[in-house]
Design a protein around this motif. Structure first.
Motif, PDB file in Angstrom:
ATOM      1  N   LYS A 103     -17.888 -18.697 -15.510  1.00 28.86           N
ATOM      2  CA  LYS A 103     -17.465 -17.962 -16.702  1.00 28.86           C
ATOM      3  C   LYS A 103     -16.454 -16.905 -16.238  1.00 28.86           C
ATOM      4  N   SER A 104     -15.343 -16.806 -16.947  1.00 26.47           N
ATOM      5  CA  SER A 104     -14.296 -15.856 -16.540  1.00 26.47           C
ATOM      6  C   SER A 104     -13.844 -15.025 -17.726  1.00 26.47           C
ATOM      7  N   TRP A 105     -13.305 -13.868 -17.413  1.00 21.96           N
ATOM      8  CA  TRP A 105     -12.862 -12.942 -18.452  1.00 21.96           C
ATOM      9  C   TRP A 105     -11.500 -12.342 -18.082  1.00 21.96           C
ATOM     10  N   ALA A 106     -10.774 -11.860 -19.113  1.00 24.08           N
ATOM     11  CA  ALA A 106      -9.531 -11.108 -18.890  1.00 24.08           C
ATOM     12  C   ALA A 106      -9.385 -10.061 -19.989  1.00 24.08           C
ATOM     13  N   ARG A 107      -8.949  -8.879 -19.590  1.00 26.07           N
ATOM     14  CA  ARG A 107      -8.713  -7.790 -20.554  1.00 26.07           C
ATOM     15  C   ARG A 107      -7.479  -7.035 -20.078  1.00 26.07           C
ATOM     16  N   GLY A 108      -6.355  -7.254 -20.769  1.00 30.12           N
ATOM     17  CA  GLY A 108      -5.095  -6.660 -20.317  1.00 30.12           C
ATOM     18  C   GLY A 108      -5.167  -5.149 -20.175  1.00 30.12           C
ATOM     19  N   ASN A 109      -4.769  -4.658 -19.003  1.00 29.79           N
ATOM     20  CA  ASN A 109      -4.816  -3.209 -18.751  1.00 29.79           C
ATOM     21  C   ASN A 109      -3.945  -2.937 -17.526  1.00 29.79           C
ATOM     22  N   ALA A 110      -2.806  -2.248 -17.736  1.00 29.05           N
ATOM     23  CA  ALA A 110      -1.948  -1.938 -16.583  1.00 29.05           C
ATOM     24  C   ALA A 110      -2.149  -0.501 -16.112  1.00 29.05           C
ATOM     25  N   GLU A 111      -3.114   0.213 -16.753  1.00 29.06           N
ATOM     26  CA  GLU A 111      -3.286   1.635 -16.418  1.00 29.06           C
ATOM     27  C   GLU A 111      -4.167   1.862 -15.198  1.00 29.06           C
ATOM     28  N   TYR A 112      -5.235   1.093 -15.087  1.00 25.83           N
ATOM     29  CA  TYR A 112      -6.213   1.349 -14.028  1.00 25.83           C
ATOM     30  C   TYR A 112      -5.704   0.947 -12.649  1.00 25.83           C
ATOM     31  N   LEU A 113      -5.006  -0.185 -12.604  1.00 23.17           N
ATOM     32  CA  LEU A 113      -4.624  -0.747 -11.300  1.00 23.17           C
ATOM     33  C   LEU A 113      -3.387  -1.604 -11.490  1.00 23.17           C
ATOM     34  N   ASN A 114      -2.285  -1.214 -10.851  1.00 24.00           N
ATOM     35  CA  ASN A 114      -1.080  -2.025 -11.011  1.00 24.00           C
ATOM     36  C   ASN A 114      -0.169  -1.929  -9.804  1.00 24.00           C
ATOM     37  N   CYS A 115       0.786  -2.827  -9.783  1.00 19.84           N
ATOM     38  CA  CYS A 115       1.884  -2.791  -8.821  1.00 19.84           C
ATOM     39  C   CYS A 115       3.063  -3.409  -9.557  1.00 19.84           C
ATOM     40  N   VAL A 116       4.161  -2.680  -9.678  1.00 24.83           N
ATOM     41  CA  VAL A 116       5.272  -3.201 -10.480  1.00 24.83           C
ATOM     42  C   VAL A 116       5.862  -4.451  -9.846  1.00 24.83           C
ATOM     43  N   GLY A 117       6.505  -5.269 -10.679  1.00 26.59           N
ATOM     44  CA  GLY A 117       7.068  -6.535 -10.204  1.00 26.59           C
ATOM     45  C   GLY A 117       8.417  -6.368  -9.540  1.00 26.59           C
ATOM     46  N   ILE A 118       8.932  -7.471  -8.996  1.00 30.19           N
ATOM     47  CA  ILE A 118      10.213  -7.419  -8.271  1.00 30.19           C
ATOM     48  C   ILE A 118      11.351  -6.930  -9.185  1.00 30.19           C
ATOM     49  N   GLY A 119      12.236  -6.134  -8.602  1.00 30.04           N
ATOM     50  CA  GLY A 119      13.393  -5.622  -9.344  1.00 30.04           C
ATOM     51  C   GLY A 119      13.050  -4.506 -10.314  1.00 30.04           C
ATOM     52  N   ILE A 162       0.852  -1.199   0.000  1.00 30.54           N
ATOM     53  CA  ILE A 162       0.000   0.000   0.000  1.00 30.54           C
ATOM     54  C   ILE A 162       0.883   1.243   0.000  1.00 30.54           C
ATOM     55  N   ASP A 163       0.485   2.206  -0.815  1.00 34.96           N
ATOM     56  CA  ASP A 163       1.168   3.497  -0.808  1.00 34.96           C
ATOM     57  C   ASP A 163       0.455   4.384   0.222  1.00 34.96           C
ATOM     58  N   TYR A 164       1.033   4.486   1.409  1.00 32.96           N
ATOM     59  CA  TYR A 164       0.383   5.229   2.493  1.00 32.96           C
ATOM     60  C   TYR A 164       0.503   6.748   2.335  1.00 32.96           C
ATOM     61  N   THR A 165       0.921   7.193   1.122  1.00 36.56           N
ATOM     62  CA  THR A 165       0.837   8.627   0.841  1.00 36.56           C
ATOM     63  C   THR A 165      -0.319   8.908  -0.121  1.00 36.56           C
ATOM     64  N   ASP A 166      -0.969   7.846  -0.628  1.00 35.05           N
ATOM     65  CA  ASP A 166      -2.049   8.002  -1.598  1.00 35.05           C
ATOM     66  C   ASP A 166      -3.403   7.745  -0.926  1.00 35.05           C
ATOM     67  N   ARG A 167      -4.068   8.832  -0.548  1.00 28.89           N
ATOM     68  CA  ARG A 167      -5.326   8.657   0.203  1.00 28.89           C
ATOM     69  C   ARG A 167      -6.437   8.053  -0.652  1.00 28.89           C
ATOM     70  N   GLY A 168      -6.259   8.128  -1.984  1.00 31.07           N
ATOM     71  CA  GLY A 168      -7.272   7.568  -2.888  1.00 31.07           C
ATOM     72  C   GLY A 168      -7.270   6.050  -2.915  1.00 31.07           C
ATOM     73  N   SER A 169      -6.195   5.427  -2.425  1.00 30.01           N
ATOM     74  CA  SER A 169      -6.176   3.955  -2.450  1.00 30.01           C
ATOM     75  C   SER A 169      -5.891   3.325  -1.091  1.00 30.01           C
ATOM     76  N   CYS A 170      -5.074   4.015  -0.244  1.00 30.68           N
ATOM     77  CA  CYS A 170      -4.618   3.332   0.979  1.00 30.68           C
ATOM     78  C   CYS A 170      -5.740   3.018   1.955  1.00 30.68           C
ATOM     79  N   ILE A 171      -6.839   3.776   1.860  1.00 30.95           N
ATOM     80  CA  ILE A 171      -7.949   3.588   2.800  1.00 30.95           C
ATOM     81  C   ILE A 171      -8.761   2.328   2.514  1.00 30.95           C
ATOM     82  N   LEU A 172      -8.551   1.752   1.320  1.00 30.00           N
ATOM     83  CA  LEU A 172      -9.424   0.652   0.892  1.00 30.00           C
ATOM     84  C   LEU A 172      -9.030  -0.723   1.417  1.00 30.00           C
ATOM     85  N   PHE A 173      -7.704  -0.964   1.510  1.00 25.97           N
ATOM     86  CA  PHE A 173      -7.255  -2.347   1.570  1.00 25.97           C
ATOM     87  C   PHE A 173      -6.967  -2.877   2.979  1.00 25.97           C
TER      88      PHE A 173
END
Ligand code: UT7
Length: 311
Positions: A177-193, A147-158
């Motif tokens: 039934k399942s779906w997937a639609r690639g999108n790294a813009e709306y919600l992401n967390c970068v990977g290790i390294g 969690i990014d505890y400087t981002d009030r728009g997201s840290c309060i949720l989790f």
């Protein structure tokens, strides 16, 4: 589709409870804003615990209450976005800590908040090819680590937590039934390294996607199975934001009580949210044989899924 039986459930939550008032000392926010916009009052966060320790505790409780021989578990699937290690998997460490047989498949699955429902589909498929009769599914998260505890728009949720479910084959009804639609813009967390791994979220975009995804998940499962909401006993939604669930509830007037909510004291626990609901319903005697559950979730990916499980 051939069905599954829920043999047992378990859950685990970190000891530390972080209230909205405490959150308002970390970022510029208020209890009133958080409650009005999300329905959340508090969440649990790890201090001494970790994703692995929560998974072990939840799975241990499920195994204990199941009464099964743990050697008969043929696969451990952990849905998580916040494993202690990139490798080994949380699932392998669950095998170790619980002393499970080495004759099993253990792996983590990454589908963010939809992770548990994807794991349900994978686990159900495996049941028909494994030599052993049980699959252990776990959804667990230590989101507080990313969690990014400087981002009030997201840290309060989790929030952090884990839920575990042991499944076996049955002749009852199952549909997914399942779906997937690639999108790294709306919600992401970068990977290790690749920099500082923290949640980055465009809340409004995710909200709009979520409302449509939940509607599609419910509508298509109902129409493909020829059922209506009248036939459903519990509609178990990913607990992301009470307003997202309220939006879905409005489409089914008079059936609001079928939508179980526990976000108030847990926050959004991502892959753990649906198994945490299942365990709460189970522990409180509200899951009975013959009931029909409609589970629906969405998350980063983007991913979404709907499933009908007849108990
Ligand atoms: O499991 C999937 C994970 N993610 C989700 O499900 C997230 C889905 N999205 C949401 O739940 C909502 O979009 C949020 C709860 C994240 C945000 O609620 P919102 O009603 O969409 O608020 P907003 O982002 O449109 O912001 C409204 C206002 C803004 O101020 P201005 O520009 O109107 O002056 C924000 O700066 O509220 C402000 N704001 C806050 N104020 C107090 C944003 N966060 C906070 C906060 N406390 N924590």
């Amino acid at each position: 589709m051939e069905g599954i039986r829920i043999v047992a459930t378990g859950s685990a939550l970190p000891e530390k409870i972080l209230t909205n008032d405490e959150m308002s000392r970390i970022v510029e926010t208020t209890d009133e804003w958080i409650q009005t916009r999300t329905g959340i009052r508090s969440r649990h966060v790890c201090e001494k615990e970790s994703c692995v320790s929560l998974a072990v505790e939840a799975a241990g409780k499920a195994i204990k209450s199941s009464g099964i021989n743990p050697d008969e578990i043929g696969a451990v699937i952990v849905a998580t976005s916040t494993p202690d290690y990139a490798f080994p998997s949380v699932a392998c460490l669950v095998q170790k800590e619980l002393g499970l047989s080495e004759e099993l498949m253990a792996f983590d699955l990454s589908a963010a908040c939809t992770g548990f429902l994807y794991a349900l589909g994978v686990g159900r498929g495996l049941l028909h090819s494994l030599a052993k009769p049980y699959v252990l599914l776990i959804g667990c998260e230590q989101l507080s680590a990313i969690i990014d505890y400087t981002d009030r728009g997201s840290c309060i949720l989790f929030g952090d937590g884990a839920g575990a479910v042991i499944i076996a084959s049955s002749d009852r009804r199952f549909y997914q039934k399942s779906w997937a639609r690639g999108n790294a813009e709306y919600l992401n967390c970068v990977g290790i390294g690749r920099g500082t791994a923290k949640i980055s979220m465009k809340g409004n975009d995710v909200f709009r996607f979520a409302v449509n995804a939940m509607k599609q998940g419910i509508d298509e499962v109902l129409s493909d199975t020829g059922l209506s909401m009248d036939d459903i006993d519990w509609c178990i939604c990913h607990q992301a934001n009470q307003r997202i669930i309220s939006n879905v509830q409005k489409q089914f007037p008079g059936q609001e009580e079928k939508f179980f909510l526990n976000i108030e004291n847990l926050g959004n626990t991502s892959a753990a949210s649906i198994p945490l609901v299942l365990d709460e319903l189970n522990r409180t005697g509200r899951l009975q044989k013959g009931m029909k559950l409609l589970c629906v979730g969405f998350g980063a990916g983007l991913t979404w899924s709907g499933a009908l499980v007849e108990l």
